[in-house]
Write an enzyme that holds these catalytic residues in place. Structure first.
Site, PDB file in Angstrom:
ATOM      1  N   GLU A 250      -0.868  -4.948   7.939  1.00 47.20           N
ATOM      2  CA  GLU A 250      -1.659  -4.104   7.328  1.00 47.20           C
ATOM      3  C   GLU A 250      -1.314  -2.407   7.905  1.00 47.20           C
ATOM      4  O   GLU A 250      -1.136  -2.254   9.275  1.00 47.20           O
ATOM      5  CB  GLU A 250      -3.331  -4.009   7.882  1.00 47.20           C
ATOM      6  CG  GLU A 250      -4.198  -3.427   7.314  1.00 47.20           C
ATOM      7  CD  GLU A 250      -4.495  -2.138   8.227  1.00 47.20           C
ATOM      8  OE1 GLU A 250      -4.236  -1.024   7.717  1.00 47.20           O
ATOM      9  OE2 GLU A 250      -5.198  -2.050   9.190  1.00 47.20           O
TER      10      GLU A 250
ATOM     11  N   CYS B  87      -6.212   4.511   9.353  1.00 53.87           N
ATOM     12  CA  CYS B  87      -5.042   4.178   8.187  1.00 53.87           C
ATOM     13  C   CYS B  87      -5.552   4.114   6.538  1.00 53.87           C
ATOM     14  O   CYS B  87      -4.947   4.233   5.725  1.00 53.87           O
ATOM     15  CB  CYS B  87      -4.861   2.556   8.278  1.00 53.87           C
ATOM     16  SG  CYS B  87      -4.401   2.099  10.015  1.00 53.87           S
TER      17      CYS B  87
END
Lengths: 520, 520
Positions: free
Chosen positions: A255, A294
């Site tokens: 990720e 993120c």
């Protein structure tokens, strides 16, 4: 405080010179950490040999109860973690809530859904299919827990959430956790794990912790383990290229950072609740955790006709954000994590400025409350603007991991979808529109290159969970640049810690196997 | 015949010196192939820009009908392919059936289940979940077709099945196929694609074919593409390490060789139908396609008390296998694919012989029908035996890709599970037992390290589909050494060519999105 490592059920101090953990407001040392000399191969083997069988002897329901016990311990000590998040990461109260409450909340969510899995030890998928002329010969699919260790390599920005969103799913699945948080912010991680370990909830070896560098960790993973990495695309590439990772074919989930986008529909009128909600969300995404998420919005796609209005409105919001030391009352945004992050963000900003102009920020009228730019790692909330974004390149592939976003004008919706795809695959996207037809078109255009699409209309403008907030019910991850991985997503998350196998055989036997499983 | 490449809707001859394709019986040249000078980047872009939108404009049902049309073309020409499989791969009739009928059958299977997906353009998963205090704000999960190209890199052993088992799922999903078969055996692939292209079934660019080397193929894949590789673990490692693959995070699925096992239960009596069925299956797995199946049995785990009986019975079976030129009536096993495969198998056999003794074969009494060992790539069916396999190492990590298997004695079932796991993750396993209790135990022990577990009891001894046969209803792939990938598995297979995304928004909008989708 010298943060120890926890391996083979013991606290171990790293050898040699430890690494300093700093307060990003003033660069003062708040703790030390080091992992030199820790026998990582032995630690992994201990977890495989001891914790894995002990955890897998329990049912899903029993493991869910252990998660609940951990939630209680963590809730009882939450003030301590908020204090640590303030000193080690300069979190505001809101930042700390997203990380700490977000982490414990995810653990609680999995404790909740885990209880419904009952007394099973493995999972079956719906359906049984006949395979040959012999009616009795059929097939089912089962998911059995991995026999190895779940290696969780986490990013600095979520020392609590990053830990627990992964550990919750892994431990519920019966797979021991080997946590390697980013050293720079691992104080919160350390304190939380220390409390859970002291409470003696999980079988010994179920949780391991490395507070310093990971050293040769990737050289010792093997088939049956699962590596979950969250962090930069560069580090992901390095770890993925490790010869042992390649050779063993170990499960590897990434990720990674991405250049996420939000989009304002052409139907939205200036000053409408939807317009105002959009502006509020963009400003919030820029400033929450100083832009260190993120999932944070990096690219803001707005119709050519609305770009001036959006630029003014977002700038006005940013102008009101008080930046400084979060321990001071009224401060709404703190510094970046450390000097290295500050430098990287400022460098990235220079790249963006070659293709976009500054609308707000970039150290103009940048006043700080109880902090300074020399010792502190501050970056001013900055809004950029590009009127011909299809001609830009770096705007779409440069992620400034800080309080920075770029407005991009689109002339047609087709252009908007082209711009969206230029991100090369992202974690999160959002669309603000009052038109259902446009919303469906947008969903279909954005879904192939995004792990998540949030559509905001008037019905949910005041009740949505936010562009950048990861909900445990929804899958988290994204294609391409975002790493191609998946986490969470309710019960789907369990699949990443299980091996799916086709089981072929006599229908009567398969019925017995299914009867002992829980179907999801 | 000079096999051309098919790119951008045109047949293109490779430049320079072409590669020779041989008949493995006598090393005679049967065709030439080459791909030098083919602009692979341009070919991929053509498929992305033209074929992807054209395919995705169609519904699942419409694409399923195209698969059906391809099945008809392939069935009408099947004799030609069987002839090509004989000359280029020295397939026996049974070998050719597994490859050619197996491939067309898988295409037909997906045409069948595709029709049930109706007129949808995307997929939704069951369930909608509330995310916040605002009741209207909920989430669903959708699967939208990837916007890129499916790059299928296939192994030499299944020029038809390898092609169609991947293409069926990819084309049904709306994702163009870029086929890169192993050059050495690509005659069958070429002929099949030529016929389907000539029949003008799919939108232009939906199928591309590279008959020679892949050259810089991996340098041009990007986010939104999906790479599916079947072949050796070594080649998988090379492709996976490609910097562009690492950087773009392109979806990468690996199905690699593995050291598959079968196990005879302690309850099975010598001479019983189950014992005889086990012996028959082991011999069949050794000799079918001359042992050149990724799923073939390599390790045969039998109780210490039964190993003598099994050794004798399997040897007796192998002694009856007529090896030679498959064009000759009565020949039951042909040569390996080429000299390089023959040499690799003989070399591997030497490694195994350091830890196991020869029970049958290894060029003792090796008579060939119309063939010789100098020009032909023959290897004798060989059975090895090891009485203390827990002390062995190379027996568990060396895959001889030919007609070779090793008997291994186990003293207790715990020992058997240890031996199974030493394979480091495999594609296929099987267990022969009359005891349901033991079958359940075996399933739970084997599933975590195998993509498939077949359990054979008396009810299915005459009606199972075989240890090494991949059924489209079941997932195919395995953890660890087997690559960690997944293919097929009925509708599950579609997921690998779709992006899963969480869609958050107003419940009324989500209901509309779901109404237009097909739920799987």
């Amino acid at each position: 405080m010298n943060l120890q490592n926890y391996v083979e059920g013991k606290w171990v101090t790293g050898k040699g010179q430890p690494i300093e953990l700093h307060n990003p407001v003033n660069n003062e040392v708040v703790a030390y950490a080091g992992s030199k000399g820790v026998d990582i191969a032995s630690a992994l083997n201990f977890a495989r040999k001891n914790a894995s069988p002990a955890l897998q002897k329990l049912t899903y329901e029993e493991r869910a109860k252990l998660l609940d016990a951990a939630v209680e311990v963590l809730n009882n000590n939450s003030k301590k973690y908020v204090q640590a998040a303030l000193s080690n990461s300069a979190n505001t109260a809101v930042d700390a809530m997203i990380d700490i409450d977000g982490g414990v909340g995810t653990l609680k969510y999995y404790a909740g859904i885990g209880k419904n899995l009952g007394d099973a030890h493995y999972i079956s998928e719906p359906g049984m299919e006949r395979l040959s002329r012999e009616k009795a010969f059929q097939a089912i699919h089962v998911l059995t827990p991995l026999k190895g260790v779940a290696v969780h390599i986490n990013a600095f920005n979520f020392p609590s959430w990053g830990l627990w969103e992964k550990a919750a799913v892994s431990l519920l699945s019966g797979v021991p956790v080997f946590a390697k948080p980013a050293t720079t912010s691992c104080l919160v991680t350390y304190l939380m794990i220390k409390d859970v370990v002291d409470a003696d909830i999980f079988p010994v070896g179920s949780i391991s912790l490395i507070c310093g560098g990971g050293h040769d960790l990737m050289d010792h993973v093997q088939a049956g383990d699962a590596v979950f990495f969250t962090g930069s695309a560069d580090t992901a590439a390095t770890l993925r290229s490790n010869p042992n990772v390649i050779k063993t074919g170990v499960r590897f989930n990434v990720e990674a950072d991405s250049v996420n986008m939000t989009l304002l529909g052409e139907d939205v009128e200036v000053g409408s609740p939807l317009f105002n909600g959009f502006v509020k969300e963009v400003a919030k995404e820029i400033t929450t955790k100083a832009g260190q998420k993120c999932t944070a919005i990096r690219r803001v796609l707005v119709p050519t006709t609305l770009i001036d209005a959006v630029a003014d409105a977002v700038s006005a919001k940013l102008a009101k954000v008080v930046v400084g030391d979060p321990s001071v009352e009224g401060v709404r945004m703190g510094p970046l994590m450390n000097k290295s992050q500050q430098n990287a963000a400022l460098k990235g900003l220079e790249i963006l400025k070659k293709e976009a102009k500054v609308v707000f920020g970039d150290n103009n009228n940048f006043t700080l409350v109880d902090g300074n730019l020399v010792d502190g790692c501050f970056v001013q909330p900055t809004l950029l603007r590009c009127d011909e974004p299809l001609k830009a390149k770096r705007l779409h592939d440069t992620e400034v991991f800080g309080p920075v976003a770029t407005l991009m004008a689109y002339e047609s919706v087709d252009q908007a979808w082209q711009l969206a795809a230029l991100g090369g695959g992202s974690l999160a996207s959002s669309v603000f529109t009052g038109s259902d037809d446009f919303a469906v078109t947008a969903m279909l255009a954005l879904a192939p290159c995004h792990g998540r699409v949030m559509v905001v209309n008037d019905a949910v403008i005041n009740g949505h969970t936010g562009h950048g907030i990861v909900m445990p019910q929804c899958v988290h991850g994204g294609p391409g640049r975002a790493g191609g991985g998946e986490e969470l997503g309710g019960l789907r998350g369990l699949k990443f810690y299980h091996q799916r196998s086709a089981i072929q055989g006599d229908i009567a036997l398969l019925a017995k196997i299914t009867a002992n499983a829980v179907e999801i």
